[in-house]
Write an enzyme that holds these catalytic residues in place. Sequence first.
Site, mmCIF file in Angstrom:
data_model
loop_
_atom_site.group_PDB
_atom_site.id
_atom_site.type_symbol
_atom_site.label_atom_id
_atom_site.label_comp_id
_atom_site.label_asym_id
_atom_site.label_seq_id
_atom_site.Cartn_x
_atom_site.Cartn_y
_atom_site.Cartn_z
ATOM 1 N N ILE A 153 0.838 -1.201 0.000
ATOM 2 C CA ILE A 153 0.000 0.000 0.000
ATOM 3 C C ILE A 153 0.875 1.254 0.000
ATOM 4 O O ILE A 153 0.673 2.172 -0.798
ATOM 5 C CB ILE A 153 -0.974 -0.002 1.202
ATOM 6 C CG1 ILE A 153 -1.935 -1.183 1.074
ATOM 7 C CG2 ILE A 153 -1.751 1.317 1.269
ATOM 8 C CD1 ILE A 153 -2.883 -1.369 2.241
ATOM 9 N N ASP A 172 11.189 2.520 6.044
ATOM 10 C CA ASP A 172 10.774 1.125 6.205
ATOM 11 C C ASP A 172 11.869 0.393 6.977
ATOM 12 O O ASP A 172 13.050 0.716 6.823
ATOM 13 C CB ASP A 172 10.567 0.475 4.826
ATOM 14 C CG ASP A 172 9.723 -0.792 4.918
ATOM 15 O OD1 ASP A 172 8.600 -0.789 4.372
ATOM 16 O OD2 ASP A 172 10.178 -1.793 5.529
ATOM 17 N N ALA A 229 -4.289 4.642 8.034
ATOM 18 C CA ALA A 229 -5.231 3.666 7.473
ATOM 19 C C ALA A 229 -4.597 2.282 7.570
ATOM 20 O O ALA A 229 -4.835 1.422 6.727
ATOM 21 C CB ALA A 229 -5.566 4.012 6.033
ATOM 22 N N ASP A 255 -8.712 5.907 9.829
ATOM 23 C CA ASP A 255 -9.659 4.909 9.322
ATOM 24 C C ASP A 255 -9.700 3.697 10.247
ATOM 25 O O ASP A 255 -10.582 2.856 10.134
ATOM 26 C CB ASP A 255 -9.214 4.479 7.912
ATOM 27 C CG ASP A 255 -10.214 3.564 7.234
ATOM 28 O OD1 ASP A 255 -11.422 3.896 7.251
ATOM 29 O OD2 ASP A 255 -9.811 2.517 6.698
ATOM 30 N N GLU A 260 -12.495 -0.908 17.885
ATOM 31 C CA GLU A 260 -13.506 -0.633 16.859
ATOM 32 C C GLU A 260 -14.792 -1.377 17.190
ATOM 33 O O GLU A 260 -14.728 -2.508 17.694
ATOM 34 C CB GLU A 260 -12.985 -1.078 15.480
ATOM 35 C CG GLU A 260 -11.767 -0.275 15.039
ATOM 36 C CD GLU A 260 -11.218 -0.713 13.682
ATOM 37 O OE1 GLU A 260 -11.815 -1.590 13.033
ATOM 38 O OE2 GLU A 260 -10.180 -0.158 13.282
ATOM 39 N N HIS A 283 -13.144 2.224 9.219
ATOM 40 C CA HIS A 283 -12.320 1.125 8.669
ATOM 41 C C HIS A 283 -12.819 0.697 7.278
ATOM 42 O O HIS A 283 -13.085 -0.482 7.029
ATOM 43 C CB HIS A 283 -12.313 -0.074 9.636
ATOM 44 C CG HIS A 283 -11.121 -0.961 9.438
ATOM 45 N ND1 HIS A 283 -10.534 -1.667 10.459
ATOM 46 C CD2 HIS A 283 -10.389 -1.260 8.336
ATOM 47 C CE1 HIS A 283 -9.511 -2.356 10.001
ATOM 48 N NE2 HIS A 283 -9.392 -2.122 8.704
ATOM 49 N N ILE A 284 -12.917 1.695 6.394
ATOM 50 C CA ILE A 284 -13.426 1.393 5.047
ATOM 51 C C ILE A 284 -12.360 1.673 3.968
ATOM 52 O O ILE A 284 -12.695 1.773 2.793
ATOM 53 C CB ILE A 284 -14.724 2.182 4.727
ATOM 54 C CG1 ILE A 284 -14.675 3.631 5.216
ATOM 55 C CG2 ILE A 284 -15.921 1.516 5.338
ATOM 56 C CD1 ILE A 284 -13.901 4.562 4.424
ATOM 57 N N GLY A 285 -11.101 1.784 4.406
ATOM 58 C CA GLY A 285 -10.036 2.083 3.440
ATOM 59 C C GLY A 285 -10.040 1.137 2.252
ATOM 60 O O GLY A 285 -9.843 1.543 1.109
ATOM 61 N N GLY A 286 -10.302 -0.124 2.512
ATOM 62 C CA GLY A 286 -10.260 -1.115 1.425
ATOM 63 C C GLY A 286 -11.640 -1.510 0.948
ATOM 64 O O GLY A 286 -11.772 -2.443 0.146
#
Length: 399
Positions: A153, A172, A229, A255, A260, A283-286
């Site tokens: 991502i 990273d 996210a 997100d 939750e 939590h609707i990123g995907g």
Amino acid sequence: MTKIVLLEKIHASAVAHLKSEGFTDIVQLPTALTGKDLADTLADTDMIGIRSATHLTADILEKTSRLRAIGCFCIGTNQVDLGAAAARGIPVFNAPFSNTRSVAELVIAQAILLLRRIPEKNARAHRGHWDKSAVGSNEVRNKLLGIIGYGNIGAQVGILAESVGMRVCYYDVESKLPLGNARPTASLEELLELADIVTLHVPGGNATENLMTRDKINLMKPSAVLINASRGGVVEIDALHEALMEKRLAGAALDVFPVEPRNEKEEFVSPLRGLDNVILTPHIGGSTEEAQENIGREVADKLARFMKAGTTRWAVNFPELPHVEKEARSRVLNVHRNEPGVIARMNADFAAAGLNIVAQHLQTKGAIGYVITDVDAVIPKSLLQKICKEPATIRCELI
Ligand code: NAI
């Protein structure tokens, strides 16, 4: 004939793909199944497709003898006892990458909205204020986007960000090939100090729990915004709340949250509720139509490849063997306990029958071994039975 059952309103793209691969016996059910209904369904099913509400426990799997593969038409696989499935020689597939683009698009949208101060202006307009000022509103062009976690991502966010004129840096824990003009920073701290927008794309779990502590948030510029996210536990929410209240940070978009709601009826509780400079999404990123369609196609493809060629690439619980077209006349799939001598005994059986092995692919994972053997001849039934009755064999079939 291979019987496939798809539960829980799996996207039509799955059926279309399976049909295009020649599978015709496909049963679709709109809901999850439990208990006896699930056990009865599995008794005469070769492949089952589920989403998150069907639980394939060790007890349920123990009662199956025909089931050959499980497709989780989603990202998570917690609803399946992966060890129990592997122990019965059943690979489990999912769709880890189908919603990558959906998350990346949301992040770019959030970056643009936050830098333009749209969340505040939107909230104030709803309350009747005509806040027509340009003060504090910025374009994203030439701003520095800092990506923490440059995986699937994160890297895609970087590409999209450059296409709207942002500069991109990333941090990273692993060495990653920079895409486009992105550049790695020497440390997480450097990224936090420099970036105008910080976006988190690390995995969840202990190693990243509270990665964004109060000290880390305080390194960010007061004009900067934070986007998460990835997983809720990655950001220390009280510290973020404090920074936003004290204007040490210009805004945030979240997100995912440490806690939750489990369903639509439960209330969403967060200290960030009510802050005008924060975008909150459930939590609707995907969660897009496109991602659902991709998931349908991706998992159906993995199931079809397994049934037609024994391919287990990307299986989450199983030794992974890449896709190799079946060119010889017979292909034997053998799942066995990972112990010495299994392959030697099997190959000796082929040799004793005068059969030449033209290709053989072996992979092991923990206690399980999986070997695909191609033989350019018809395999006599008696030989197949002998190989399948070998004591270390868990599952064995001819395709
Ligand atoms: P990925 O595994 O491809 O990338 C994660 C990257 O983070 C890897 O490059 C890894 O080396 C790096 N990383 C690990 N620990 C790190 C650390 N402490 N500091 C910096 N980098 C670190 O994962 P992917 O597919 O890109 O997913 C990223 C996150 O997005 C995951 O947490 C996933 O659960 C979440 N996600 C959220 C969705 C949503 O709806 N909001 C949908 C899909 C995924």
